[in-house]
Design a protein around this motif. Sequence first.
Motif, PDB file in Angstrom:
ATOM      1  N   SER A   9       5.214  11.151  -8.485  1.00 30.91           N
ATOM      2  CA  SER A   9       5.512  10.805  -7.099  1.00 30.91           C
ATOM      3  C   SER A   9       5.379  12.054  -6.244  1.00 30.91           C
ATOM      4  CB  SER A   9       6.940  10.270  -6.973  1.00 30.91           C
ATOM      5  OG  SER A   9       7.331  10.232  -5.611  1.00 30.91           O
ATOM      6  N   HIS A  31       6.378  -0.466 -10.727  1.00 28.41           N
ATOM      7  CA  HIS A  31       7.103   0.709 -10.194  1.00 28.41           C
ATOM      8  C   HIS A  31       6.887   0.791  -8.685  1.00 28.41           C
ATOM      9  CE1 HIS A  31       8.626   2.614 -13.823  1.00 28.41           C
ATOM     10  NE2 HIS A  31       7.437   2.541 -14.389  1.00 28.41           N
ATOM     11  N   ASN A  32       5.647   0.629  -8.249  1.00 28.86           N
ATOM     12  CA  ASN A  32       5.321   0.750  -6.827  1.00 28.86           C
ATOM     13  C   ASN A  32       5.809  -0.436  -5.994  1.00 28.86           C
ATOM     14  OD1 ASN A  32       4.172   3.307  -6.854  1.00 28.86           O
ATOM     15  ND2 ASN A  32       2.198   2.511  -7.518  1.00 28.86           N
ATOM     16  N   THR A  39      12.799   4.434 -10.190  1.00 30.05           N
ATOM     17  CA  THR A  39      11.571   4.944  -9.572  1.00 30.05           C
ATOM     18  C   THR A  39      11.360   4.439  -8.151  1.00 30.05           C
ATOM     19  OG1 THR A  39      10.264   3.153 -10.549  1.00 30.05           O
ATOM     20  CG2 THR A  39      10.376   5.234 -11.776  1.00 30.05           C
ATOM     21  N   TRP A  45       3.722   5.851  -6.805  1.00 26.11           N
ATOM     22  CA  TRP A  45       3.535   6.580  -8.052  1.00 26.11           C
ATOM     23  C   TRP A  45       2.067   6.513  -8.453  1.00 26.11           C
ATOM     24  CZ3 TRP A  45       7.473   9.281 -10.254  1.00 26.11           C
ATOM     25  CH2 TRP A  45       8.755   9.004  -9.796  1.00 26.11           C
TER      26      TRP A  45
END
Length: 93
Positions: A9, A31-32, A39, A45
Amino acid sequence: MHQTYIIYSENRDRYYIGSTSVGVAKRVERHNAGWSRSTKSGIPWVIKYVETFATKLEALAKERHIKKQKSLKVNRIRRQNLQASEGPWSVRR
């Protein structure tokens, strides 16, 4: 197929190490999208490293190995910084 991965990141200047069986691209999408509490604050990321293994056990072992190496490096840096800050006039508590 099981994979160990490292994502980065730029916002937080942090790396995250994980393993997955759903594929790294799909996992990074999650995650994004904010699926992972650990996260979420680092979105977006990007993938920096991927290694594929035949078994989950191998992937988890690699993940633990990377995390252990990271911890050893961080502890070594902390010790060096502590020693550098200790001069002849410093007071130990």
